[in-house]
Motif scaffolding. Structure first.
Motif, PDB file in Angstrom:
ATOM      1  N   ARG A  87      24.833  27.683  18.447  1.00 62.33           N
ATOM      2  CA  ARG A  87      24.279  29.001  18.759  1.00 62.33           C
ATOM      3  C   ARG A  87      23.080  29.243  17.865  1.00 62.33           C
ATOM      4  O   ARG A  87      23.114  28.932  16.680  1.00 62.33           O
ATOM      5  CB  ARG A  87      25.304  30.097  18.511  1.00 62.33           C
ATOM      6  CG  ARG A  87      26.361  30.168  19.549  1.00 62.33           C
ATOM      7  CD  ARG A  87      27.249  31.345  19.274  1.00 62.33           C
ATOM      8  NE  ARG A  87      28.209  31.488  20.351  1.00 62.33           N
ATOM      9  CZ  ARG A  87      28.508  32.649  20.911  1.00 62.33           C
ATOM     10  NH1 ARG A  87      27.960  33.750  20.475  1.00 62.33           N
ATOM     11  NH2 ARG A  87      29.386  32.691  21.891  1.00 62.33           N
ATOM     12  N   LYS A  88      22.029  29.828  18.442  1.00 62.28           N
ATOM     13  CA  LYS A  88      20.812  30.099  17.676  1.00 62.28           C
ATOM     14  C   LYS A  88      20.716  31.592  17.364  1.00 62.28           C
ATOM     15  O   LYS A  88      20.901  32.416  18.239  1.00 62.28           O
ATOM     16  CB  LYS A  88      19.550  29.683  18.434  1.00 62.28           C
ATOM     17  CG  LYS A  88      19.228  28.213  18.344  1.00 62.28           C
ATOM     18  CD  LYS A  88      19.890  27.453  19.430  1.00 62.28           C
ATOM     19  CE  LYS A  88      19.471  26.002  19.435  1.00 62.28           C
ATOM     20  NZ  LYS A  88      20.220  25.234  20.404  1.00 62.28           N
ATOM     21  N   THR A  89      20.403  31.909  16.119  1.00 56.67           N
ATOM     22  CA  THR A  89      20.211  33.277  15.687  1.00 56.67           C
ATOM     23  C   THR A  89      18.864  33.358  14.988  1.00 56.67           C
ATOM     24  O   THR A  89      18.602  32.590  14.068  1.00 56.67           O
ATOM     25  CB  THR A  89      21.319  33.695  14.699  1.00 56.67           C
ATOM     26  OG1 THR A  89      22.587  33.427  15.287  1.00 56.67           O
ATOM     27  CG2 THR A  89      21.210  35.158  14.364  1.00 56.67           C
ATOM     28  N   LYS A  90      18.023  34.286  15.447  1.00 59.25           N
ATOM     29  CA  LYS A  90      16.709  34.443  14.834  1.00 59.25           C
ATOM     30  C   LYS A  90      16.854  34.909  13.393  1.00 59.25           C
ATOM     31  O   LYS A  90      17.692  35.752  13.082  1.00 59.25           O
ATOM     32  CB  LYS A  90      15.882  35.477  15.590  1.00 59.25           C
ATOM     33  CG  LYS A  90      15.289  34.963  16.873  1.00 59.25           C
ATOM     34  CD  LYS A  90      14.182  34.004  16.579  1.00 59.25           C
ATOM     35  CE  LYS A  90      12.983  34.316  17.430  1.00 59.25           C
ATOM     36  NZ  LYS A  90      11.930  33.356  17.260  1.00 59.25           N
ATOM     37  N   THR A  91      15.994  34.382  12.513  1.00 60.21           N
ATOM     38  CA  THR A  91      16.004  34.783  11.116  1.00 60.21           C
ATOM     39  C   THR A  91      14.595  34.721  10.552  1.00 60.21           C
ATOM     40  O   THR A  91      13.707  34.110  11.153  1.00 60.21           O
ATOM     41  CB  THR A  91      16.956  33.902  10.287  1.00 60.21           C
ATOM     42  OG1 THR A  91      17.079  34.446   8.979  1.00 60.21           O
ATOM     43  CG2 THR A  91      16.457  32.480  10.200  1.00 60.21           C
ATOM     44  N   ARG A  92      14.413  35.362   9.419  1.00 58.34           N
ATOM     45  CA  ARG A  92      13.127  35.347   8.717  1.00 58.34           C
ATOM     46  C   ARG A  92      13.340  34.643   7.391  1.00 58.34           C
ATOM     47  O   ARG A  92      14.274  34.945   6.661  1.00 58.34           O
ATOM     48  CB  ARG A  92      12.633  36.773   8.469  1.00 58.34           C
ATOM     49  CG  ARG A  92      12.346  37.529   9.733  1.00 58.34           C
ATOM     50  CD  ARG A  92      12.063  38.989   9.439  1.00 58.34           C
ATOM     51  NE  ARG A  92      10.777  39.108   8.768  1.00 58.34           N
ATOM     52  CZ  ARG A  92      10.454  40.074   7.936  1.00 58.34           C
ATOM     53  NH1 ARG A  92      11.321  41.011   7.636  1.00 58.34           N
ATOM     54  NH2 ARG A  92       9.268  40.122   7.381  1.00 58.34           N
TER      55      ARG A  92
ATOM     56  N   VAL B 197       9.337  32.389  10.577  1.00 60.20           N
ATOM     57  CA  VAL B 197      10.382  32.785  11.504  1.00 60.20           C
ATOM     58  C   VAL B 197      11.005  31.527  12.080  1.00 60.20           C
ATOM     59  O   VAL B 197      10.311  30.565  12.387  1.00 60.20           O
ATOM     60  CB  VAL B 197       9.802  33.657  12.644  1.00 60.20           C
ATOM     61  CG1 VAL B 197      10.874  34.044  13.627  1.00 60.20           C
ATOM     62  CG2 VAL B 197       9.131  34.886  12.076  1.00 60.20           C
ATOM     63  N   GLY B 198      12.333  31.548  12.200  1.00 58.64           N
ATOM     64  CA  GLY B 198      13.020  30.382  12.749  1.00 58.64           C
ATOM     65  C   GLY B 198      14.398  30.746  13.227  1.00 58.64           C
ATOM     66  O   GLY B 198      14.733  31.922  13.390  1.00 58.64           O
ATOM     67  N   ASN B 199      15.205  29.728  13.445  1.00 61.19           N
ATOM     68  CA  ASN B 199      16.563  29.920  13.939  1.00 61.19           C
ATOM     69  C   ASN B 199      17.579  29.382  12.942  1.00 61.19           C
ATOM     70  O   ASN B 199      17.363  28.338  12.328  1.00 61.19           O
ATOM     71  CB  ASN B 199      16.766  29.174  15.260  1.00 61.19           C
ATOM     72  CG  ASN B 199      16.037  29.811  16.403  1.00 61.19           C
ATOM     73  OD1 ASN B 199      16.058  31.025  16.562  1.00 61.19           O
ATOM     74  ND2 ASN B 199      15.372  28.995  17.202  1.00 61.19           N
TER      75      ASN B 199
END
Length: 96
Positions: free
Chosen positions: A23-28, A14-16
């Motif tokens: 801007r940070k968006t969570k991603t897998r 998991v990261g950004n």
């Protein structure tokens, strides 16, 4: 079915994603899992596993499934892979 390699234990990270404006968006980050059929020389049969493409390269580099499992630690192996490793060890001990 979990997204985890049966031989190396590599799983989802998991990261950004960070845009130019910061801007940070969570991603897998998913591992590159492939369904393969590997042949065990000592058991004389084929085994279906779900492993990463990197693990498949490592198996080929080490000389096959039997030698890969002999060198692998039990911590990162799945339950099916640990059973397979034990079965191969018993078969080689009986032959020796």
């Amino acid at each position: 079915m979990s997204r985890r390699c049966e031989l190396t234990g590599k799983a989802v990270l998991v990261g950004n994603l960070v845009s130019h404006s910061n801007r940070k968006t969570k991603t897998r980050f998913l591992p590159n899992l492939v369904n393969v059929t590997l042949i065990s020389d000592k058991l004389g049969r084929s085994v279906r596993l779900r492993i990463t493409a990197h693990a498949l390269r490592s198996v080929e580099h080490r000389g096959g499934l039997d030698s890969f499992l002999a060198k692998a630690s039990d911590d990162e192996l799945s339950l099916r892979a640990r059973r397979l490793k034990r079965e191969i060890a018993e078969k080689s001990a009986a032959a020796a």
